[in-house]
Write an enzyme that holds these catalytic residues in place. Structure first.
Site, PDB file in Angstrom:
ATOM      1  N   ASP A   1      -2.496   2.190  -6.314  1.00 55.47           N
ATOM      2  CA  ASP A   1      -1.365   2.460  -5.064  1.00 55.47           C
ATOM      3  C   ASP A   1      -1.204   1.423  -4.307  1.00 55.47           C
ATOM      4  O   ASP A   1      -0.956   1.188  -3.415  1.00 55.47           O
ATOM      5  CB  ASP A   1      -1.504   3.724  -4.719  1.00 55.47           C
ATOM      6  CG  ASP A   1      -3.063   4.100  -3.283  1.00 55.47           C
ATOM      7  OD1 ASP A   1      -4.255   3.673  -4.169  1.00 55.47           O
ATOM      8  OD2 ASP A   1      -3.259   4.844  -2.967  1.00 55.47           O
ATOM      9  N   GLU A   2      -2.103   0.375  -4.613  1.00 52.93           N
ATOM     10  CA  GLU A   2      -2.047  -0.927  -4.078  1.00 52.93           C
ATOM     11  C   GLU A   2      -2.045  -1.880  -4.837  1.00 52.93           C
ATOM     12  O   GLU A   2      -2.893  -2.040  -5.781  1.00 52.93           O
ATOM     13  CB  GLU A   2      -2.738  -0.637  -2.330  1.00 52.93           C
ATOM     14  CG  GLU A   2      -4.403  -0.590  -2.778  1.00 52.93           C
ATOM     15  CD  GLU A   2      -5.583  -1.068  -1.340  1.00 52.93           C
ATOM     16  OE1 GLU A   2      -5.350  -1.946  -1.168  1.00 52.93           O
ATOM     17  OE2 GLU A   2      -6.717   0.012  -1.536  1.00 52.93           O
TER      18      GLU A   2
ATOM     19  N   ASP B   1       0.723  -1.114  -0.163  1.00 50.13           N
ATOM     20  CA  ASP B   1      -0.224  -0.153  -0.324  1.00 50.13           C
ATOM     21  C   ASP B   1       1.092   1.431  -0.285  1.00 50.13           C
ATOM     22  O   ASP B   1       1.912   1.095   0.933  1.00 50.13           O
ATOM     23  CB  ASP B   1      -1.024   0.149   1.036  1.00 50.13           C
ATOM     24  CG  ASP B   1      -2.028   0.972   1.090  1.00 50.13           C
ATOM     25  OD1 ASP B   1      -1.860   2.183   0.372  1.00 50.13           O
ATOM     26  OD2 ASP B   1      -3.053   1.280   1.983  1.00 50.13           O
TER      27      ASP B   1
END
Length: 364
Positions: free
Chosen positions: A116-117, A18
């Site tokens: 973003d993860e 993350d």
């Protein structure tokens, strides 16, 4: 009493990565003058008449209680010195692609959850490294050295625990949850930290006296199933560190929806519109959870005679605004031909999804 078997696959090595305050971190990287200052990704309310929402913010801004989906107006009131940046999605996507290529050095079994993860299954990785913790550290090092950003990593034997672990120590943390430590780790967690437990479920669990993983562990399986249906089945297992969902390579979510089948048919317009509102709010919450915006709203109506109608409207701009979704879905329903048969199913689905910085206007 019906008893479902507990099957726990602890042989896998799963990493959840993350990125730390991703959009804001990219802006800080590219403009060092922003470091140490509260940065909010979203339109400046002073330029929009108080309209707009926060997409994300850096950790400095979070000290003031600012968070994603908060109105930009409230964010400004909490921190007048905050620096508002509209955001540059193309830049963020380019950086996201760069990070994805780093993941691919270690494994092709990568499931991106948003820009973003991602989850990585490194059980059988390309480099033959036995330690998932070592791989997580290498990924953190590579991202910092090559991209100039930090990320948090969670390592465990399933996705559920890896996700919780990555949230445990931020920013730039690394947390390992071994199978022998899972119950202890979960027992101490507030129930709202359990991934997938929404606000309404939290309220219901609190009403049942369930506040922590330890409390959840004490509840019989059939009690949870009686209260939550299939979700209760999952909760019972998650409290025991059991979740066998696979990492799905390069998963791309094409739609997000919410639908409900009614044992008691809906006839009254007030009841129908109330259910449309509930579905719209659920879809908006899911879009927020998955960091998605959508452009096409689809309404599905199934009547008592099993006639099913589906109609869609494509908006001029992306949205995840619950009120807008409700309005459009309501308008679609009003445009349908009248059917005297009661309604047994209503559903709203959002398609044409994109990962994007939220610069959605809100009437505030």
């Amino acid at each position: 009493m019906l008893i479902f078997p507990l099957i726990n696959d602890t042989s896998r090595k799963i990493i959840h990565i993350d990125m730390d305050a991703f959009f804001a971190a990219v802006e800080e990287r590219d403009n060092p003058a922003l470091k140490g200052k509260p940065v909010v990704i979203g339109k400046d309310p002073r330029e929009t008449g108080g309209r707009g929402v926060v997409s994300t913010c850096n950790y400095e801004a979070r000290k003031y209680g600012i968070h994603s989906a908060m109105s930009s107006k409230e964010a400004y009131e909490r921190c007048p010195k905050a620096i508002f940046i509209s955001g540059n999605y193309e830049k963020y996507r380019t950086v996201g692609d760069q990070i994805r290529r780093i993941f691919k050095r270690y494994t092709d079994v990568v499931e991106p959850m948003s820009i973003d993860e991602a989850y990585l299954d490194v059980t059988n990785n390309k480099l033959g490294i036995k330690s998932a913790v070592k791989i997580a550290k290498l990924i953190q090092h590579d991202i910092w050295k090559e991209v100039g950003l930090t990320c948090s990593a969670g390592v465990s034997y399933n996705k559920f625990l890896a996700k919780l672990a990555s949230d445990f120590e931020k920013p730039h943390g690394l947390t390992l949850v071994l199978k022998e430590d899972a119950l202890c780790f979960l027992a101490k967690l507030p129930i709202e930290k359990f991934h997938g437990v929404g606000k309404k479920s939290v309220e219901k669990l609190h009403d049942m006296g369930i506040y922590t993983g330890q409390d959840l562990l004490a509840v019989p399986e059939m009690t949870l199933i009686d209260h939550f249906g299939r979700f209760g089945f999952d909760l019972y297992r998650k409290a025991r560190g059991i979740s066998n969902s696979p990492v799905k390579s390069d998963r791309i979510r094409k739609s997000i929806g919410s639908e409900r089948t009614y044992a008691k048919l809906l006839y009254q317009e007030t009841d129908i519109k109330a259910e449309i509102s509930k579905n719209a709010k659920r879809v908006a919450a899911l879009l927020q959870d998955h960091k998605k915006l959508g452009k096409t709203i689809v309404l599905k109506v199934r009547y008592a005679d099993f006639t099913t109608l589906t109609k869609r409207v494509t908006l001029p701009e992306l949205t995840r605004n619950a009120a807008q979704i409700e309005q459009v879905a309501g308008d679609i329903f009003d445009s349908l031909s009248e059917n005297p048969a009661g309604i047994r199913l209503l559903g709203i689905t959002m398609t044409n999804l994109e990962d994007k910085v939220a610069d959605i206007s809100l009437d505030l």
